[in-house]
Scaffold this motif. Structure first.
Motif, PDB file in Angstrom:
ATOM      1  N   ARG A  85       0.856  -1.189   0.000  1.00 39.48           N
ATOM      2  CA  ARG A  85       0.000   0.000   0.000  1.00 39.48           C
ATOM      3  C   ARG A  85       0.886   1.231   0.000  1.00 39.48           C
ATOM      4  O   ARG A  85       1.950   1.245   0.636  1.00 39.48           O
ATOM      5  CB  ARG A  85      -0.896  -0.033   1.242  1.00 39.48           C
ATOM      6  CG  ARG A  85      -2.018   0.961   1.290  1.00 39.48           C
ATOM      7  CD  ARG A  85      -3.046   0.564   2.368  1.00 39.48           C
ATOM      8  NE  ARG A  85      -2.430   0.338   3.659  1.00 39.48           N
ATOM      9  CZ  ARG A  85      -2.312   1.273   4.615  1.00 39.48           C
ATOM     10  NH1 ARG A  85      -2.791   2.492   4.411  1.00 39.48           N
ATOM     11  NH2 ARG A  85      -1.740   0.988   5.765  1.00 39.48           N
ATOM     12  N   ILE A  86       0.463   2.267  -0.733  1.00 40.41           N
ATOM     13  CA  ILE A  86       1.260   3.492  -0.801  1.00 40.41           C
ATOM     14  C   ILE A  86       0.378   4.722  -0.594  1.00 40.41           C
ATOM     15  O   ILE A  86      -0.836   4.684  -0.808  1.00 40.41           O
ATOM     16  CB  ILE A  86       2.024   3.633  -2.138  1.00 40.41           C
ATOM     17  CG1 ILE A  86       1.032   3.754  -3.323  1.00 40.41           C
ATOM     18  CG2 ILE A  86       2.980   2.481  -2.374  1.00 40.41           C
ATOM     19  CD1 ILE A  86       0.924   5.115  -3.917  1.00 40.41           C
ATOM     20  N   PHE A  87       1.021   5.793  -0.180  1.00 39.81           N
ATOM     21  CA  PHE A  87       0.434   7.130  -0.245  1.00 39.81           C
ATOM     22  C   PHE A  87       1.077   7.807  -1.445  1.00 39.81           C
ATOM     23  O   PHE A  87       2.300   7.956  -1.498  1.00 39.81           O
ATOM     24  CB  PHE A  87       0.726   7.912   1.038  1.00 39.81           C
ATOM     25  CG  PHE A  87       0.342   9.372   0.977  1.00 39.81           C
ATOM     26  CD1 PHE A  87      -0.962   9.782   1.240  1.00 39.81           C
ATOM     27  CD2 PHE A  87       1.280  10.346   0.646  1.00 39.81           C
ATOM     28  CE1 PHE A  87      -1.321  11.122   1.187  1.00 39.81           C
ATOM     29  CE2 PHE A  87       0.933  11.691   0.592  1.00 39.81           C
ATOM     30  CZ  PHE A  87      -0.370  12.079   0.859  1.00 39.81           C
ATOM     31  N   GLY A  88       0.269   8.166  -2.447  1.00 41.40           N
ATOM     32  CA  GLY A  88       0.800   8.801  -3.643  1.00 41.40           C
ATOM     33  C   GLY A  88       0.543  10.292  -3.647  1.00 41.40           C
ATOM     34  O   GLY A  88      -0.487  10.763  -3.148  1.00 41.40           O
ATOM     35  N   ALA A  89       1.484  11.039  -4.187  1.00 40.49           N
ATOM     36  CA  ALA A  89       1.337  12.496  -4.325  1.00 40.49           C
ATOM     37  C   ALA A  89       1.738  12.880  -5.741  1.00 40.49           C
ATOM     38  O   ALA A  89       2.790  12.447  -6.233  1.00 40.49           O
ATOM     39  CB  ALA A  89       2.200  13.229  -3.309  1.00 40.49           C
ATOM     40  N   TRP A  90       0.890  13.684  -6.369  1.00 40.05           N
ATOM     41  CA  TRP A  90       1.142  14.090  -7.744  1.00 40.05           C
ATOM     42  C   TRP A  90       0.997  15.603  -7.855  1.00 40.05           C
ATOM     43  O   TRP A  90       0.019  16.183  -7.343  1.00 40.05           O
ATOM     44  CB  TRP A  90       0.171  13.375  -8.684  1.00 40.05           C
ATOM     45  CG  TRP A  90       0.386  11.888  -8.602  1.00 40.05           C
ATOM     46  CD1 TRP A  90       1.309  11.162  -9.272  1.00 40.05           C
ATOM     47  CD2 TRP A  90      -0.321  10.959  -7.766  1.00 40.05           C
ATOM     48  NE1 TRP A  90       1.245   9.841  -8.926  1.00 40.05           N
ATOM     49  CE2 TRP A  90       0.244   9.677  -7.993  1.00 40.05           C
ATOM     50  CE3 TRP A  90      -1.363  11.077  -6.845  1.00 40.05           C
ATOM     51  CZ2 TRP A  90      -0.193   8.534  -7.341  1.00 40.05           C
ATOM     52  CZ3 TRP A  90      -1.816   9.937  -6.177  1.00 40.05           C
ATOM     53  CH2 TRP A  90      -1.240   8.690  -6.432  1.00 40.05           C
ATOM     54  N   VAL A  91       1.965  16.233  -8.504  1.00 40.84           N
ATOM     55  CA  VAL A  91       1.996  17.692  -8.618  1.00 40.84           C
ATOM     56  C   VAL A  91       2.171  18.054 -10.087  1.00 40.84           C
ATOM     57  O   VAL A  91       3.063  17.524 -10.766  1.00 40.84           O
ATOM     58  CB  VAL A  91       3.148  18.301  -7.788  1.00 40.84           C
ATOM     59  CG1 VAL A  91       3.111  19.827  -7.865  1.00 40.84           C
ATOM     60  CG2 VAL A  91       3.078  17.837  -6.345  1.00 40.84           C
ATOM     61  N   ASP A  92       1.325  18.930 -10.588  1.00 37.37           N
ATOM     62  CA  ASP A  92       1.407  19.347 -11.990  1.00 37.37           C
ATOM     63  C   ASP A  92       2.595  20.276 -12.163  1.00 37.37           C
ATOM     64  O   ASP A  92       2.643  21.379 -11.608  1.00 37.37           O
ATOM     65  CB  ASP A  92       0.110  20.070 -12.384  1.00 37.37           C
ATOM     66  CG  ASP A  92      -0.067  20.157 -13.899  1.00 37.37           C
ATOM     67  OD1 ASP A  92       0.951  20.035 -14.614  1.00 37.37           O
ATOM     68  OD2 ASP A  92      -1.209  20.345 -14.356  1.00 37.37           O
ATOM     69  N   LEU A  93       3.594  19.842 -12.909  1.00 39.92           N
ATOM     70  CA  LEU A  93       4.791  20.634 -13.168  1.00 39.92           C
ATOM     71  C   LEU A  93       4.885  21.036 -14.631  1.00 39.92           C
ATOM     72  O   LEU A  93       5.962  21.365 -15.127  1.00 39.92           O
ATOM     73  CB  LEU A  93       6.039  19.850 -12.738  1.00 39.92           C
ATOM     74  CG  LEU A  93       6.084  19.479 -11.245  1.00 39.92           C
ATOM     75  CD1 LEU A  93       7.351  18.684 -10.928  1.00 39.92           C
ATOM     76  CD2 LEU A  93       5.998  20.721 -10.359  1.00 39.92           C
ATOM     77  N   ARG A  94       3.742  21.031 -15.324  1.00 40.39           N
ATOM     78  CA  ARG A  94       3.690  21.446 -16.728  1.00 40.39           C
ATOM     79  C   ARG A  94       3.451  22.956 -16.823  1.00 40.39           C
ATOM     80  O   ARG A  94       2.815  23.561 -15.953  1.00 40.39           O
ATOM     81  CB  ARG A  94       2.554  20.718 -17.448  1.00 40.39           C
ATOM     82  CG  ARG A  94       2.684  19.211 -17.461  1.00 40.39           C
ATOM     83  CD  ARG A  94       1.412  18.540 -17.961  1.00 40.39           C
ATOM     84  NE  ARG A  94       0.293  18.738 -17.048  1.00 40.39           N
ATOM     85  CZ  ARG A  94      -0.900  18.164 -17.189  1.00 40.39           C
ATOM     86  NH1 ARG A  94      -1.117  17.356 -18.216  1.00 40.39           N
ATOM     87  NH2 ARG A  94      -1.871  18.391 -16.318  1.00 40.39           N
ATOM     88  N   GLU A  95       3.928  23.545 -17.897  1.00 43.59           N
ATOM     89  CA  GLU A  95       3.584  24.937 -18.182  1.00 43.59           C
ATOM     90  C   GLU A  95       2.070  25.064 -18.290  1.00 43.59           C
ATOM     91  O   GLU A  95       1.400  24.196 -18.857  1.00 43.59           O
ATOM     92  CB  GLU A  95       4.192  25.375 -19.527  1.00 43.59           C
ATOM     93  CG  GLU A  95       5.644  25.739 -19.465  1.00 43.59           C
ATOM     94  CD  GLU A  95       6.157  26.239 -20.819  1.00 43.59           C
ATOM     95  OE1 GLU A  95       7.239  26.826 -20.860  1.00 43.59           O
ATOM     96  OE2 GLU A  95       5.468  26.006 -21.838  1.00 43.59           O
ATOM     97  N   GLY A  96       1.520  26.153 -17.766  1.00 45.99           N
ATOM     98  CA  GLY A  96       0.090  26.367 -17.932  1.00 45.99           C
ATOM     99  C   GLY A  96      -0.605  26.711 -16.638  1.00 45.99           C
ATOM    100  O   GLY A  96       0.002  26.759 -15.561  1.00 45.99           O
ATOM    101  N   PRO A  97      -1.915  26.951 -16.717  1.00 44.39           N
ATOM    102  CA  PRO A  97      -2.676  27.437 -15.567  1.00 44.39           C
ATOM    103  C   PRO A  97      -2.777  26.448 -14.415  1.00 44.39           C
ATOM    104  O   PRO A  97      -3.051  26.843 -13.284  1.00 44.39           O
ATOM    105  CB  PRO A  97      -4.064  27.739 -16.160  1.00 44.39           C
ATOM    106  CG  PRO A  97      -4.138  26.899 -17.394  1.00 44.39           C
ATOM    107  CD  PRO A  97      -2.747  26.855 -17.928  1.00 44.39           C
ATOM    108  N   SER A  98      -2.584  25.148 -14.672  1.00 50.39           N
ATOM    109  CA  SER A  98      -2.699  24.169 -13.593  1.00 50.39           C
ATOM    110  C   SER A  98      -1.353  23.865 -12.931  1.00 50.39           C
ATOM    111  O   SER A  98      -1.275  22.982 -12.061  1.00 50.39           O
ATOM    112  CB  SER A  98      -3.327  22.869 -14.118  1.00 50.39           C
ATOM    113  OG  SER A  98      -2.540  22.308 -15.150  1.00 50.39           O
ATOM    114  N   PHE A  99      -0.312  24.606 -13.288  1.00 48.50           N
ATOM    115  CA  PHE A  99       1.011  24.396 -12.687  1.00 48.50           C
ATOM    116  C   PHE A  99       0.900  24.512 -11.161  1.00 48.50           C
ATOM    117  O   PHE A  99       0.332  25.464 -10.635  1.00 48.50           O
ATOM    118  CB  PHE A  99       2.009  25.428 -13.213  1.00 48.50           C
ATOM    119  CG  PHE A  99       3.372  25.338 -12.573  1.00 48.50           C
ATOM    120  CD1 PHE A  99       4.257  24.348 -12.949  1.00 48.50           C
ATOM    121  CD2 PHE A  99       3.759  26.238 -11.582  1.00 48.50           C
ATOM    122  CE1 PHE A  99       5.521  24.249 -12.365  1.00 48.50           C
ATOM    123  CE2 PHE A  99       5.005  26.152 -10.989  1.00 48.50           C
ATOM    124  CZ  PHE A  99       5.885  25.152 -11.374  1.00 48.50           C
ATOM    125  N   GLY A 100       1.421  23.521 -10.471  1.00 49.58           N
ATOM    126  CA  GLY A 100       1.395  23.541  -9.012  1.00 49.58           C
ATOM    127  C   GLY A 100       0.216  22.826  -8.394  1.00 49.58           C
ATOM    128  O   GLY A 100       0.184  22.645  -7.165  1.00 49.58           O
TER     129      GLY A 100
END
Length: 474
Positions: A85-100
């Motif tokens: 079992r894991i705790f996953g974390a995902w962060v948007d590091l793409r250029e654009g309005p959803s960055f971060g």
């Protein structure tokens, strides 16, 4: 934590665009359990992109608290837990309005998540002997490492609430040294390549995408479609789309021996190379078709009509369409009577009106004008609206007119008299001339194009605006 058996396969959207969490059916009994970790047909039915995985990787972690990330790679990933079992974390590091943007979730073997290129991936094991597995759609290489984007696991902006504090977790020295959000260089979007960017449509596409650094333009000097080296000089992994605005359009010259060879070279052989490139690299290919693929025997042409070209130019365009149609991700935009920046019928008629010339213009060929600014806008609409791939008719809207009708309008808007234009049949106009046969009806059915939500401008309104600019220049 006990594993939940027999979940229904389901997709759940997340706050990060393109990141989708999946419930996977796990079937178990006293012996253990079994699941279909990746089942293409079922996943596609749920809306997962057909991302064509080529490599399967497994990360084994001996102790709970092992923490890895945050890494954004230049490829897509389908991630699941094989055991543990894991705790996953995902962060948007793409250029654009959803960055971060951040999304976190606990995953066990009954879940999976799709992570698009450029979204940072991290996980922390919550049980000993946890195996984390992922499919990727590109082969790892040392060169690719230079395209990674990283974020520090302890970044205050992302503010990830790790179940096991990072001070007590197992981290690599490399991961500890990753930059904070303020110092992250976002991963650039994959590029769109416009070939044939020096022509009428190419110029309109330049205007349409003005200021968008993700769109690259190449005229024939920069990308010669007939030269195999042009295709070898680019790293196609950095592109998402090719827009083919290049074509051999000398309709009458195509009937000659040299013209026939050139038309087949540019409109068919080069298009086949573009199609091969698109298939091999999973690119979207946008291609421009023509009303000349029809014999003009129908009053209106829809997308289901079979091609029936009269001349060499039409034959090569029909052949090019057939080639592009086998590309899984393709848009064919079929146009008629194209008007843009460069030599065209409207500009010629305006020049004749100003000079006092009284021309004879064919009055038995009917259709609608297609202004390049609107073709370009529609292409962008198709790409950005995720419209269904396939063939779309496009012309401007409004009443069906003959060339003579349009010429009279041009004359009147240029200060001359519409009566200066004499109507003449196609047969009379081309009598004793070496010319290609023309379809008499070029009117395209626009219902499918309207169904995409695109507002098609009226041809007469566009003509008036075009002539105003031309008259202001004169």
């Amino acid at each position: 934590m006990s594993l939940e058996f027999s979940k229904k396969l389901a997709a759940h959207q997340t706050p990060i665009p393109g990141v989708v969490l999946y419930d996977l059916p796990v079937h178990g009994d006293n012996r253990g359990w079994f699941k279909e970790n990746w089942q293409r047909e079922k996943m596609l039915a749920l809306g997962l992109p057909d991302f064509r995985p080529v490599q399967n990787n497994i990360s084994y972690n001996e102790k709970a608290g092992t923490t890895r990330g945050i890494h954004a790679e230049p490829w897509d990933k389908f991630i699941s837990v094989a055991t543990g079992r894991i705790f996953g974390a995902w962060v948007d590091l793409r250029e654009g309005p959803s960055f971060g943007a951040v999304f976190t979730a606990e995953l066990d073997p009954s879940q999976a998540i799709f992570i698009p290129r450029g979204v940072g991936n991290a996980f922390q094991t919550l049980e000993d002997n946890t195996a984390y597995t992922y499919l990727v759609n590109d082969h790892w290489s040392a060169d690719a490492q230079g395209q990674y984007t990283f974020l520090n696991l302890a970044d205050e902006t992302a503010a990830i609430q790790w179940p096991i504090p990072l001070t007590q977790a197992e981290l690599s020295d490399k991961d500890k040294a990753h930059p904070r959000m303020a110092d992250v260089v976002p991963m650039a979007a994959k590029k769109i390549l416009v070939v044939g960017a020096g022509g009428q449509l190419g110029k309109a596409l330049r205007a349409q995408y003005d200021g968008d650094t993700s769109v690259e333009f190449a005229d024939r000097a920069e990308f010669d479609l007939t030269n195999a080296n042009s295709f070898k000089s680019r790293n196609w992994k950095n592109y998402s789309t090719i827009i083919n605005a290049a074509a051999y359009t000398a309709v009458d010259a195509a009937e000659s021996a040299d013209g026939r060879a050139s038309a087949w070279s540019i409109n068919v052989a080069a298009v086949a190379q573009l199609a091969r490139t698109a298939v091999e690299n999973d690119l979207t290919l946008v291609h421009i078709s023509s009303d000349y693929v029809f014999d003009g025997s129908r009053d209106i042409h829809d997308e289901d009509e079979l091609c029936s070209p009269l001349g060499v130019y039409g034959q090569t365009k029909a052949a090019g369409d057939a080639v592009v149609s086998v590309v899984p991700r393709h848009y064919i935009v079929r146009t008629s009577w194209v008007i843009g920046e460069g030599n065209n019928f409207v500009r010629t008629m305006a020049s004749l009106a100003r000079k006092g010339v009284k021309p004879s213009v064919v009055n038995d060929q009917t259709g609608r004008l297609s202004f390049t600014q609107d073709i370009a806008a529609f292409i962008r609409h198709l790409l950005e609206s995720d419209a269904t791939y396939g063939l779309y008719n496009f012309s401007n809207d409004g009443p069906v007119r003959s060339w003579a009708d349009i010429a009279r309008d041009v004359f009147e808007q240029c200060g001359a008299s519409g009566s200066d234009v004499t109507g003449i049949t196609t047969a009379e106009y081309f009598k004793d001339k070496a010319a290609a046969p023309r379809p008499l009806s070029s009117t395209l059915d626009l219902a499918k194009t309207r169904s995409t939500g695109f507002d098609i401008p009226d041809a007469d309104e566009r003509l008036a605006a075009y002539l105003k600019l031309e008259n202001d220049k004169a």
